[in-house]
Design an enzyme around this catalytic site. Structure first.
Site, mmCIF file in Angstrom:
data_model
loop_
_atom_site.group_PDB
_atom_site.id
_atom_site.type_symbol
_atom_site.label_atom_id
_atom_site.label_comp_id
_atom_site.label_asym_id
_atom_site.label_seq_id
_atom_site.Cartn_x
_atom_site.Cartn_y
_atom_site.Cartn_z
ATOM 1 N N HIS A 175 -24.063 9.981 3.823
ATOM 2 C CA HIS A 175 -24.016 11.266 4.536
ATOM 3 C C HIS A 175 -23.072 11.173 5.735
ATOM 4 O O HIS A 175 -22.304 12.091 6.012
ATOM 5 C CB HIS A 175 -25.413 11.639 5.062
ATOM 6 C CG HIS A 175 -26.430 11.909 4.004
ATOM 7 N ND1 HIS A 175 -27.535 11.118 3.816
ATOM 8 C CD2 HIS A 175 -26.513 12.890 3.078
ATOM 9 C CE1 HIS A 175 -28.260 11.601 2.825
ATOM 10 N NE2 HIS A 175 -27.667 12.678 2.351
ATOM 11 N N GLY A 188 -20.807 14.781 -1.782
ATOM 12 C CA GLY A 188 -20.518 13.453 -2.321
ATOM 13 C C GLY A 188 -20.389 13.479 -3.843
ATOM 14 O O GLY A 188 -21.056 14.265 -4.527
#
Ligand code: PAF
Length: 287
Positions: free
Chosen positions: A38, A148
């Site tokens: 993250h 992602g």
């Protein structure tokens, strides 16, 4: 100092004032239990924009399995501290009531994109993702949003959502971040026992070996080898291993059916669902 926003009105006010002062806003939607993966999205958002906003919301409607929802790790204080250290400007942490004052009724159809792999094994999952991401985009109003590639199919769905509904946000894909031993970073990793954690990197080891085997073996052989190798590891319960086009996500039978071919895997280990992917083959680019 980071701004902690909990209501739609607060987030909308933050967005309005940022836009009024001509600031570009990068957005990282998360479900919390933050890790370096993250933070890599946050640092990219900070590099490419004036402001970075992160949302932390464990979205109940994207969980098809109530136990998974209940056990999903929640570490809000630690998350906020990590975001302060990273230099993030605001965090949006709404309650379920704030995001869903009424039960969500929107339904999305992304054609085959939400029917294969995760779509097939987690019914309703991508509808829940599409509902929450669209609502978050509408509230936060970012210029760019960062996702992602570990959740590769989710990324494809979000790109499709943005293109189909012409949402005014640029979707930025970011590479998978791995632990030193190769395990793809995931909030779910913290639920692994010490012994399962030591086995989990086998997933990536097998994917990398598959990439080597793919150089001179056919698709069916690679698929069979990966599934056999995964099953040979004590505690591994592979849910699927699929070889598919990176673009359409449709399974292929022959390497030449796609420009770029990926391997997508899900393995259950000690009740934890682990997901990963790898590029297996790419057609040589034409001169
Ligand atoms: O990838 C996630 O963490 C979630 O699916 C997302 C995009 C934040 C939507 O809830």
């Amino acid at each position: 100092m980071i701004k902690i926003l909990t209501t739609r009105a607060e987030a909308a006010e933050f967005a309005a004032s940022a836009r009024f002062s001509g600031k570009k806003m990068g957005f990282v939607p998360t479900m919390g239990a933050l890790h370096q993966g993250h933070l890599s999205l946050v640092s990219r958002a900070l590099e490419e924009n004036d402001l970075c906003v992160v949302s932390i919301f464990v979205n109940p409607i994207q969980f098809n399995n109530p136990i998974d929802l209940e056990k999903y790790p929640r570490t809000p204080e630690r998350d906020i501290q990590m975001l302060i250290n990273a230099g993030c400007h605001a965090v949006f942490m709404p309650t379920v009531q704030e995001m869903y004052p009424e039960p969500a009724t929107e339904t999305y159809d992304f054609g085959h994109l939400d029917k294969v792999m995760e779509g097939a094994f987690r019914p309703g999952h991508f509808n829940g993702v599409a509902v929450v991401v669209r609502r978050l985009f509408e509230i936060v109003q970012p210029h760019r949003a960062y996702f992602g590639e570990k959740d590769y199919q989710q990324l494809a769905i979000i790109r499709e959502l943005v293109s189909k509904y012409q949402l005014p946000v640029e979707v930025i894909p970011c590479p998978i971040v791995r632990e030193a031993d190769g395990l793809a970073m995931s909030s779910r990793n913290m639920r692994l026992s010490a012994s399962d954690r030591s086995k989990a990197p086998e997933i990536y080891r097998i994917l990398k070996a598959a990439r080597e085997i793919a150089k001179d073996h056919d698709v069916a052989t690679v698929k069979e080898w990966v599934l056999k190798s995964l099953k040979s590891i004590d505690g591994f319960e592979p849910e699927y291993f699929e070889i598919a086009s990176a673009e359409s996500l449709l399974p292929i039978d022959h390497w030449d059916e796609a420009e770029v071919v990926m391997g997508f895997v899900v393995v259950w280990l000690g009740g934890v669902r682990l997901i990963d992917n790898i590029e297996l083959r790419r057609k040589p680019s034409k001169p």
